[in-house]
Design an enzyme around this catalytic site. Structure first.
Site, PDB file in Angstrom:
ATOM      1  N   VAL A   7       0.836  -1.205   0.000  1.00  0.00           N
ATOM      2  CA  VAL A   7       0.000   0.000   0.000  1.00  0.00           C
ATOM      3  C   VAL A   7       0.872   1.256   0.000  1.00  0.00           C
ATOM      4  O   VAL A   7       0.550   2.258  -0.646  1.00  0.00           O
ATOM      5  CB  VAL A   7      -0.947  -0.004   1.221  1.00  0.00           C
ATOM      6  CG1 VAL A   7      -1.705   1.315   1.336  1.00  0.00           C
ATOM      7  CG2 VAL A   7      -1.938  -1.156   1.110  1.00  0.00           C
ATOM      8  N   ALA A   8       2.010   1.199   0.704  1.00  0.00           N
ATOM      9  CA  ALA A   8       2.887   2.367   0.787  1.00  0.00           C
ATOM     10  C   ALA A   8       3.482   2.727  -0.566  1.00  0.00           C
ATOM     11  O   ALA A   8       3.658   3.908  -0.888  1.00  0.00           O
ATOM     12  CB  ALA A   8       3.999   2.107   1.802  1.00  0.00           C
TER      13      ALA A   8
ATOM     14  N   GLU B 232      -1.899   5.249  -4.984  1.00  0.00           N
ATOM     15  CA  GLU B 232      -3.329   5.066  -5.247  1.00  0.00           C
ATOM     16  C   GLU B 232      -3.985   6.333  -5.789  1.00  0.00           C
ATOM     17  O   GLU B 232      -4.939   6.277  -6.560  1.00  0.00           O
ATOM     18  CB  GLU B 232      -4.049   4.632  -3.970  1.00  0.00           C
ATOM     19  CG  GLU B 232      -3.630   3.275  -3.413  1.00  0.00           C
ATOM     20  CD  GLU B 232      -2.467   3.389  -2.449  1.00  0.00           C
ATOM     21  OE1 GLU B 232      -2.115   2.378  -1.837  1.00  0.00           O
ATOM     22  OE2 GLU B 232      -1.914   4.504  -2.308  1.00  0.00           O
TER      23      GLU B 232
ATOM     24  N   ASP C 185      -6.203  22.532 -42.647  1.00  0.00           N
ATOM     25  CA  ASP C 185      -6.904  23.053 -43.805  1.00  0.00           C
ATOM     26  C   ASP C 185      -6.478  24.492 -44.037  1.00  0.00           C
ATOM     27  O   ASP C 185      -5.962  25.165 -43.136  1.00  0.00           O
ATOM     28  CB  ASP C 185      -8.420  23.020 -43.585  1.00  0.00           C
ATOM     29  CG  ASP C 185      -8.964  21.603 -43.543  1.00  0.00           C
ATOM     30  OD1 ASP C 185      -8.353  20.732 -44.175  1.00  0.00           O
ATOM     31  OD2 ASP C 185      -9.990  21.380 -42.880  1.00  0.00           O
TER      32      ASP C 185
ATOM     33  N   ASP D 113     -13.504  19.850 -41.095  1.00  0.00           N
ATOM     34  CA  ASP D 113     -14.809  20.430 -40.784  1.00  0.00           C
ATOM     35  C   ASP D 113     -15.977  19.687 -41.422  1.00  0.00           C
ATOM     36  O   ASP D 113     -17.121  19.895 -41.046  1.00  0.00           O
ATOM     37  CB  ASP D 113     -14.864  21.902 -41.183  1.00  0.00           C
ATOM     38  CG  ASP D 113     -14.508  22.123 -42.653  1.00  0.00           C
ATOM     39  OD1 ASP D 113     -14.368  21.118 -43.390  1.00  0.00           O
ATOM     40  OD2 ASP D 113     -14.367  23.288 -43.068  1.00  0.00           O
TER      41      ASP D 113
ATOM     42  N   ASP E  71     -14.048  14.551 -43.648  1.00  0.00           N
ATOM     43  CA  ASP E  71     -12.831  14.617 -42.846  1.00  0.00           C
ATOM     44  C   ASP E  71     -12.845  13.633 -41.679  1.00  0.00           C
ATOM     45  O   ASP E  71     -11.831  13.466 -40.996  1.00  0.00           O
ATOM     46  CB  ASP E  71     -12.643  16.035 -42.281  1.00  0.00           C
ATOM     47  CG  ASP E  71     -12.299  17.050 -43.363  1.00  0.00           C
ATOM     48  OD1 ASP E  71     -11.499  16.705 -44.240  1.00  0.00           O
ATOM     49  OD2 ASP E  71     -12.839  18.162 -43.322  1.00  0.00           O
TER      50      ASP E  71
ATOM     51  N   ASP F  28      -2.727  14.524   0.195  1.00  0.00           N
ATOM     52  CA  ASP F  28      -1.914  14.802  -1.005  1.00  0.00           C
ATOM     53  C   ASP F  28      -2.725  15.248  -2.213  1.00  0.00           C
ATOM     54  O   ASP F  28      -2.171  15.853  -3.137  1.00  0.00           O
ATOM     55  CB  ASP F  28      -1.116  13.546  -1.400  1.00  0.00           C
ATOM     56  CG  ASP F  28       0.192  13.432  -0.628  1.00  0.00           C
ATOM     57  OD1 ASP F  28       0.443  14.312   0.225  1.00  0.00           O
ATOM     58  OD2 ASP F  28       0.946  12.473  -0.870  1.00  0.00           O
TER      59      ASP F  28
END
Length: 946
Positions: free
Chosen positions: A316-317, A321, A363, A664, A668, A764
């Site tokens: 986990v450290a 995550e 274009d 456009d 395309d 954090d």
């Protein structure tokens, strides 16, 4: 068999039972395909080839053809398993690691930890799914463009049927406002204009005609033929009747849909890098966890459960995550900033991909240029006039200033441009035009002369412009006479002139004079100007034949208009910025070579030397390898179609480039989807183009792409900043577990797993987001693009995060732990026993020291070598808000009973809080020393190099 009248109504006298029994029908073949020469056939020939007639198809024939050719709809390919795509976001390597970790925690009688870890997985998976979910919207938009019902003539009767039931050979009635549902050949029409912008990108409606078109090798595309209309386009004016020759996937729409479906979405550089990081972190964390499990078991002689908890704590450290949601939220905030700079990003990962972009395929019309044609020069009677002003504004003048009594020829030319013209202005005060940009430019030029040239002369007839004749004519009643004004291609007009209007009279024109006029046209063309010629013809009062064959011959030449589409504001500067940033700008246009090269030079895409202009026909003759090798730094593409554009994008990608491409129209969509960053136009772009694109320019301006690239580079720099920040605490979280192991249990666990999670997913998070919003560093657009192969977690980054910041924070945490124990009598008494009240205060002290050292680290991470005091330390308000949130959350963890029970924390006294807080300025102090040493070393190295 011919149309009885041009209104689209038919003589329905053909017996219905004979329909479909013609000798040789196109539909005899098992595959549905229109003959390539359908445009050159007469109406009778087309219907004969399609096995139909004016009366339409009988019902049984319709059913047979429906079975043979299928329904008139675009099939949307469905993914093999939607649930599989959803599940992939929750069961990748890091996610599997956390799921297993949760079960281990549950088996170790730590249900709170198990639930917390699983919630982390659910949050991360949800963010990833939200980021990637865009499935099949482009093709859904294509189907929405096809109308639900259409008017057909079957067995002599007009009826409304579902558009999906149209078959080749159906006779369809078209009226103003109708959405066309299949590819058709016109067999009758009156004043029909079709808006094909959805397919071709052309902004103006095209005038249509039902007569055969003979191309004679002119190299025109299918969309240029005046007697063909296509699925997805709209009837802008008039009405007509047409016969269906292609449905579903055989249409132009279907072809584009097929191209779009065959293109597989490629992951962005950031997505690739995040997968790599996930694998590295997962393997590293599992390895550490297993090693520490056996170490706890063999060296510390702990129980299996204790060893499990210890190994779990190490996993986990070392698993960040909070990194996935932090990256995603940071990208989302970048998207909000980019909207303010006229760029709307649809796919979050595309934000960072912009930072890697090293080729922009753009274009010309409407992106690099204003799409507002402007007359710059007029040639008449051997004299030249310069026209000032830009765009559709009436501000400007002719130089030299004309006088009506002297410049008779000029005003006759201006009159021709204004009369042979269908432009309308919605509001005379605002000069808002509706019509062809070329025709608008002629009206504006006439207005700048200062003399009224548009009168109420009655228009008797019009011969619409078509791509074969390349000219347009209008017939007007002027008193007792009838005057024809013609405008169009200079070569077509000059060829048909026998006279020229000089000195207020018509004089004969010879081959020498025609050659001089052609030379003048070529001179304008070399400057990149589009040239329009104008002529007139006076008809006899009793002349009533207004066909193009009669009125467009034996003309009197009036003069030339030279015009261009001016570059958009800021484009020249944006192109220059691209070059400084190491980004190649490639123009792709349907215009001719000379015009394309001239505009490329004006905006700075080509600065010096000879450019290579590659045309669509040339691309078709090249092999893949030849084409890839032909791409150079000074290349532009002219006269290209959608397939060419797609091939251009692929060629640049084969060379290892990260390609952004603009578009456009519906045509395309394949190129937009193939590109690493597809950029659609927000003002004039089709819905399908917008759905296929990753980013939409709200102002259709090329400069906005460059702004977005600058943001993309800043985002990646910021991701590296908060990657350092996130990994800082990992070392500080791991060291307490190592100390516990090496002490063989003499040092009770200084930090709990739940407290580790409170740091990674709590304190954090917001400061890391603040780093993600830092403004771009100076000079960010003066360095080359980042290579997609450059790793996010480089050795230098990990060393700084783990071995510098991480060790300082670890020292802070452990010092706090021992300081608290010292206050309670250590070393005279043993360290606080596990789960005792003093132990909870001690672990709270470890947590607080790590959190406050992270407060200092968030400011340190903003710069690499520069002192944080060289600028405004407090300019990033989100970082300040993050620090405030971090401290408030820590206080809640310490002083709220609910959190005390959940996280094994306890309240701290004022002395303990002051000790913990002292690590914030200490972290900044230590890092300022490091940065000072780095700057000194760098300057001395530079001095030595000199």
């Amino acid at each position: 068999m011919t149309p009885s009248r041009l209104s689209g109504k038919w003589n329905l006298s053909v017996p219905c039972h004979k329909t479909g029994l013609m000798e040789k029908s196109l539909l005899d073949s098992p595959s549905q395909s229109a003959p390539s020469e359908v445009h050159s056939m007469t109406a009778d020939e087309v219907m004969q080839r399609l096995g139909t007639s004016q009366a339409g198809l009988p019902e049984q024939e319709v059913l047979d053809r429906l079975v043979r050719h299928g329904r008139n709809s675009i099939e949307v390919s469905v993914p093999s398993s939607v649930w599989k795509e959803v599940a992939s976001n929750y069961f990748h390597s890091m996610a599997l690691l956390l799921w297993v970790t949760g079960f281990v925690a549950l088996a170790a009688s730590l249900p709170q930890l198990a639930v917390a870890i699983w919630l982390v997985n659910l949050v991360n998976g949800s963010f990833s799914f939200w980021q990637e979910f865009r499935a099949h919207k482009a093709l859904e938009a294509l189907n929405k463009l096809l109308p639900p019902h259409v008017k057909v003539i079957r067995c002599g009767k007009e009826s409304r049927v579902p558009a999906s039931e149209l078959v080749p050979g159906d006779i369809v009635a078209l009226e103003e406002g109708d959405l066309i549902s299949a590819d058709m050949r016109l067999i009758a029409c009156q004043g029909l204009e079709v808006d094909q912008s959805i397919l071709t990108g052309e902004s103006r409606p095209l005038k249509k005609d039902w007569h055969p078109v003979s191309t004679r090798g002119d190299g025109l595309s299918r969309s240029d033929f005046a007697n063909l209309v296509f699925a997805g386009t709209t009837v802008a004016a008039g009405h007509g009747t047409a016969v269906v020759f292609a449905t579903a996937t055989a249409t132009e729409f279907g072809r584009i849909a097929h191209l779009t479906q065959t293109i597989v979405d490629q992951p962005s550089p950031l997505q690739v890098e995040m997968k790599r990081v996930t694998k590295i972190v997962s393997v590293f964390s599992i390895t550490i966890g297993i090693v520490m499990f056996f170490a706890a078991k063999l060296l510390a002689h702990g129980t299996t459960v204790e060893a499990f908890v210890f190994g779990l704590g190490m996993i986990v450290a070392f698993v960040p995550e909070g990194m996935v949601p932090t990256v995603t939220l940071s990208l989302a905030l970048a998207v909000q900033r980019m909207v303010k700079r006229q760029a709307l990003v649809k796919r979050l990962s595309s934000v960072e991909a912009l930072g890697c972009c090293n080729v922009i395929c753009t274009d010309k019309t409407g992106t690099l240029t204003e799409n507002e044609m402007t007359v710059t020069d007029i040639f008449v009677g051997g004299r030249q006039y310069e026209v000032s002003g830009v765009g559709y504004s009436f501000e400007g003048a002719l130089k030299p200033h004309p006088a009506p009594s002297v410049d008779v020829e000029l005003f006759e030319l201006l009159k021709a441009g204004a009369y042979c013209n269908n432009t309308r202005f919605d509001d005379c005060s605002s000069h808002t035009p509706t019509g062809d940009p070329t025709e608008v430019a002629l009206i504006v030029a006439a207005a700048k002369s200062g003399q009224p040239v548009k009168s109420s002369a009655h228009r008797l007839a019009e011969n619409v412009f078509d791509s074969h004749r390349k000219r347009m004519s209008t017939i007007h009643a002027q008193g007792d006479t009838k005057v024809v004004y013609v405008k169009g291609s200079p070569s077509q007009i000059i060829e048909r002139c026998t006279r020229e209007f000089l000195s207020a009279k018509e004089t004969c024109i010879d081959a020498t004079r025609k050659a001089e006029l052609v030379a003048q046209v070529n001179s304008y063309a070399r400057e990149g100007l589009r040239v329009i010629a104008a002529a007139r013809k006076v008809l006899a009062a009793n002349e009533n034949d207004f066909s193009s064959e009669v009125v467009e011959s034996d003309l009197c030449f009036l003069g030339l208009f030279a015009m261009y589409d001016p570059p958009r504001s800021g484009v020249v500067e944006a192109v220059k910025k691209c070059k400084e940033a190491g980004i190649q700008v490639v123009m792709i246009t349907g215009d001719y070579e000379v015009t394309a090269e001239a505009i490329a030079r004006k905006v700075g895409i080509i600065e010096a030397g000879t450019a290579r202009v590659i045309t669509g026909p040339q691309i078709e003759k090249m092999t893949k390898q030849e084409f890839v090798e032909s791409i150079s730094s000074n290349v532009i593409f002219a006269r290209v179609n959608p397939e060419h554009k797609l091939r251009i994008v692929k060629a640049f990608q084969r060379r290892g480039n990260i390609v952004a491409v603009t578009g456009d129209g519906v045509n395309d969509a394949p190129a937009l989807k193939q590109a690493d960053i597809g950029v659609a136009m927000g003002e004039n772009g089709a819905d399908v183009a917008k759905e296929s694109a990753d980013m939409i320019l709200l102002d259709d301006n090329f400069a906005s792409i460059v702004n977005a690239i600058e943001e993309g580079r800043a985002v990646y720099d910021n991701i590296k900043k908060f990657a350092v920040y996130v990994f800082n605490s990992n070392m500080a979280e791991a060291v307490p577990f190592v100390v516990m192991l090496l002490s063989a249990g003499l040092v009770p666990m200084p930090l709990t797993i739940m407290q580790v999670l409170s740091i990674d997913l709590g304190t954090d998070m917001v400061p890391a987001l603040g780093l993600g919003t830092d403004p771009a560093e100076k000079g960010i657009m003066e360095r080359p693009p980042r290579s997609p192969k450059q790793p996010l977690l480089s050795a230098a980054l990990l060393s700084k995060a783990l071995l510098w910041y991480g060790l300082i924070e670890a020292a802070a945490g452990m010092s706090g732990y021992f300081f608290l124990n010292w206050l309670h009598g250590w070393p005279e008494v043993p360290l606080a026993a596990l789960y005792s009240p003093t132990w909870r205060i001690a672990t709270s002290m470890t947590l607080s020291c790590i959190v406050f050292s992270q407060v200092g680290a968030v400011f340190c991470c903003r710069t690499k070598e520069t002192s944080i005091f060289s600028g405004n330390v407090f300019e990033n308000r989100l970082i300040l808000a993050g620090v405030f949130f971090e401290v408030i959350l820590l206080l809640l963890l310490l002083f709220c009973p609910f959190f005390n029970d959940m996280f094994n924390t306890a309240p701290l006294g004022l002395l303990e809080l002051c000790f913990a807080f002292s690590w914030a300025p200490l972290m900044i102090f230590f890092d300022e020393i490091r940065k000072f040493v780095l700057r000194k070393h760098k300057s001395s190295r530079q001095a030595h190099a000199l």
